[in-house]
Design a protein around this motif. Structure first.
Motif, PDB file in Angstrom:
ATOM      1  N   VAL A   1       0.869  -1.179   0.000  1.00  8.86           N
ATOM      2  CA  VAL A   1       0.000   0.000   0.000  1.00  8.86           C
ATOM      3  C   VAL A   1       0.902   1.223   0.000  1.00  8.86           C
ATOM      4  CG1 VAL A   1      -1.637   1.367   1.344  1.00  8.86           C
ATOM      5  CG2 VAL A   1      -1.932  -1.111   1.177  1.00  8.86           C
ATOM      6  N   ARG A   2       0.668   2.108  -0.944  1.00  6.98           N
ATOM      7  CA  ARG A   2       1.472   3.335  -1.022  1.00  6.98           C
ATOM      8  C   ARG A   2       0.568   4.538  -1.259  1.00  6.98           C
ATOM      9  NH1 ARG A   2       7.204   2.809  -2.109  1.00  6.98           N
ATOM     10  NH2 ARG A   2       7.817   0.619  -1.884  1.00  6.98           N
ATOM     11  N   VAL A   3       1.011   5.677  -0.767  1.00  8.59           N
ATOM     12  CA  VAL A   3       0.286   6.928  -0.969  1.00  8.59           C
ATOM     13  C   VAL A   3       1.201   7.886  -1.708  1.00  8.59           C
ATOM     14  CG1 VAL A   3      -0.850   8.889   0.123  1.00  8.59           C
ATOM     15  CG2 VAL A   3      -1.133   6.597   1.088  1.00  8.59           C
ATOM     16  N   SER A   4       0.762   8.296  -2.886  1.00  5.72           N
ATOM     17  CA  SER A   4       1.569   9.177  -3.750  1.00  5.72           C
ATOM     18  C   SER A   4       2.972   8.601  -3.945  1.00  5.72           C
ATOM     19  CB  SER A   4       1.622  10.594  -3.176  1.00  5.72           C
ATOM     20  OG  SER A   4       0.320  11.158  -3.157  1.00  5.72           O
ATOM     21  N   GLY A   5       3.047   7.281  -4.058  1.00 10.49           N
ATOM     22  CA  GLY A   5       4.297   6.608  -4.363  1.00 10.49           C
ATOM     23  C   GLY A   5       5.146   6.238  -3.168  1.00 10.49           C
TER      24      GLY A   5
ATOM     25  N   GLU B   1      -4.400  13.474   2.317  1.00 11.17           N
ATOM     26  CA  GLU B   1      -4.728  14.799   1.815  1.00 11.17           C
ATOM     27  C   GLU B   1      -5.494  14.656   0.512  1.00 11.17           C
ATOM     28  OE1 GLU B   1      -1.303  17.244   1.447  1.00 11.17           O
ATOM     29  OE2 GLU B   1      -0.625  16.948   3.514  1.00 11.17           O
ATOM     30  N   ALA B   2      -6.394  15.591   0.259  1.00  8.03           N
ATOM     31  CA  ALA B   2      -7.187  15.557  -0.964  1.00  8.03           C
ATOM     32  C   ALA B   2      -6.268  15.561  -2.190  1.00  8.03           C
ATOM     33  CB  ALA B   2      -8.144  16.740  -1.013  1.00  8.03           C
ATOM     34  N   GLY B   3      -6.593  14.715  -3.170  1.00  7.78           N
ATOM     35  CA  GLY B   3      -5.805  14.652  -4.398  1.00  7.78           C
ATOM     36  C   GLY B   3      -4.703  13.624  -4.381  1.00  7.78           C
ATOM     37  N   GLU B   4      -4.343  13.102  -3.202  1.00 12.13           N
ATOM     38  CA  GLU B   4      -3.315  12.072  -3.140  1.00 12.13           C
ATOM     39  C   GLU B   4      -3.832  10.769  -3.738  1.00 12.13           C
ATOM     40  OE1 GLU B   4      -0.230  12.826   0.394  1.00 12.13           O
ATOM     41  OE2 GLU B   4      -2.177  12.095   1.091  1.00 12.13           O
ATOM     42  N   GLU B   5      -2.921   9.997  -4.312  1.00  6.61           N
ATOM     43  CA  GLU B   5      -3.290   8.725  -4.920  1.00  6.61           C
ATOM     44  C   GLU B   5      -2.888   7.570  -4.019  1.00  6.61           C
ATOM     45  OE1 GLU B   5      -1.502   8.718  -8.811  1.00  6.61           O
ATOM     46  OE2 GLU B   5      -3.257   9.710  -9.700  1.00  6.61           O
ATOM     47  N   VAL B   6      -3.845   6.683  -3.773  1.00  8.77           N
ATOM     48  CA  VAL B   6      -3.613   5.527  -2.911  1.00  8.77           C
ATOM     49  C   VAL B   6      -3.485   4.280  -3.784  1.00  8.77           C
ATOM     50  CG1 VAL B   6      -4.487   4.127  -1.003  1.00  8.77           C
ATOM     51  CG2 VAL B   6      -4.955   6.597  -1.066  1.00  8.77           C
TER      52      VAL B   6
END
Length: 327
Positions: free
Chosen positions: A43-47, A57-62
């Motif tokens: 699992v990664r958030v914004s890479g 945060e809004a706009g981050e990619e999970v």
């Protein structure tokens, strides 16, 4: 579920912990299994790698790896009948795709430290044929009013996309200390989370800000009525959906919301009315998750705010029309 998914965090999910976000999107995923995926970096958030308590945060990619939920079913739980009864009493609209409830003041939407009862946990009591209502947005614990819930995975996706795409118009009611000047208008003021001095220590709060970390925040407002002792009944429309946006904007223009001690300080107290937060989600206009047709739902004022409205003889059935948004 096969293949990796990339999901974008919506404005209404901003500030949600990673584990709570997964619980909202994948309720059948065990917490232990999520922790294992986090440790392995799947699992990664914004890479980047993250921990369960990381705030999104809004706009981050999970990045969501293959979960194979059907191979690891959760153990059936016994749910309290009173939870199902309580939720049912809150429902103001329901069909085969969604439901809407009038959330009471003081009831949390999701669990957390020292939070034993919350909407998300209570919804488990309504599970049927492996499906249970899902959260698609949030209200603060101290805010009452309209909360939309999806009854299917597809409805959750479509409502989530509508929130993300700002295709949902929300109207809040608030009682403020002082009458704003002008009586109606737009507050366009970027905000950010910053450490601020509170008493002898420091605390993270949302404040008006400039700089790279400041996020655009826009609120439309109308003064519906006012009382002779300098309080106003406002309708507020958040064009953007930032954390604590309405509370910060109201305080920043000199008319803090009554009961908002965090941002309004001493001015937020008013003799003769409750010291609880006077902020209520009155209505929403949104595309129905199944038909796509625009619909509007509104809920009646409840709790301490209803008592305050009676105290000031404000119209609890007041109408508010917003001009077409041309931004």
């Amino acid at each position: 579920m096969s293949g990796v998914q990339i999901k974008t965090v919506t404005d209404d999910e901003a500030g949600m912990r990673v584990d709570r976000w997964f619980k909202a999107h994948f309720p059948a995923l065990r917490h232990g299994d999520l922790e294992k995926l986090l440790r392995k970096g799947q699992v990664r958030v914004s890479g980047g790698r993250v921990k369960a308590n990381r705030r999104l945060e809004a706009g981050e990619e999970v990045r969501v790896p293959p979960l194979h939920l059907s191979q690891r079913p959760n153990k059936p739980k016994e749910f309290r009948q009173e939870d199902a009864k309580a939720i049912r009493e809150m429902i103001v609209f329901e069909d085969d795709a969604m439901m809407a409830i009038n959330k009471p003041f003081g009831l949390a939407v999701q669990g957390g430290t020292n939070t034993k009862q919350h909407i998300d946990g209570m919804l488990a009591s309504l599970e049927k044929d492996g499906e249970r209502p899902r959260l698609v947005h949030r209200l603060d614990k101290d805010t009452g009013g309209l909360l939309l819930l999806a009854k299917t995975r597809q409805a959750a996706q479509r409502l989530g996309d509508a929130f993300k795409g700002h295709d949902i118009e929300k109207t809040y009611w608030a009682l403020t200390a002082g009458v704003p000047r002008p009586r109606e208008g737009t507050i366009d003021m970027p905000i950010a989370k910053r450490m601020v001095r509170v008493g002898e220590g420091e605390e993270e709060r949302v404040v008006p800000a400039e700089g790279e970390d400041a996020k655009k925040a826009i609120t439309d407002y109308q003064t519906i009525d006012d009382a002779g002792n300098g309080v106003a009944f406002l309708a507020m429309r958040p064009v953007t959906g930032r954390t604590h946006q309405l509370r910060v904007h109201a305080a920043a223009v000199g008319t803090p919301i009554i009961g908002d001690r965090k941002y309004g300080g001493a001015r937020s107290s008013l003799e003769g009315v409750s010291n609880n937060l006077h902020l209520f989600c009155r209505s929403m206009t949104f595309p129905h998750p199944k038909t796509g047709r625009k619909m509007t739902l509104s809920v009646p004022l409840t709790g301490h705010m209803l008592k305050t409205w009676k105290f000031f003889t404000f119209d609890a059935n007041a109408k508010c029309e917003w001009p077409e948004d041309i931004r």
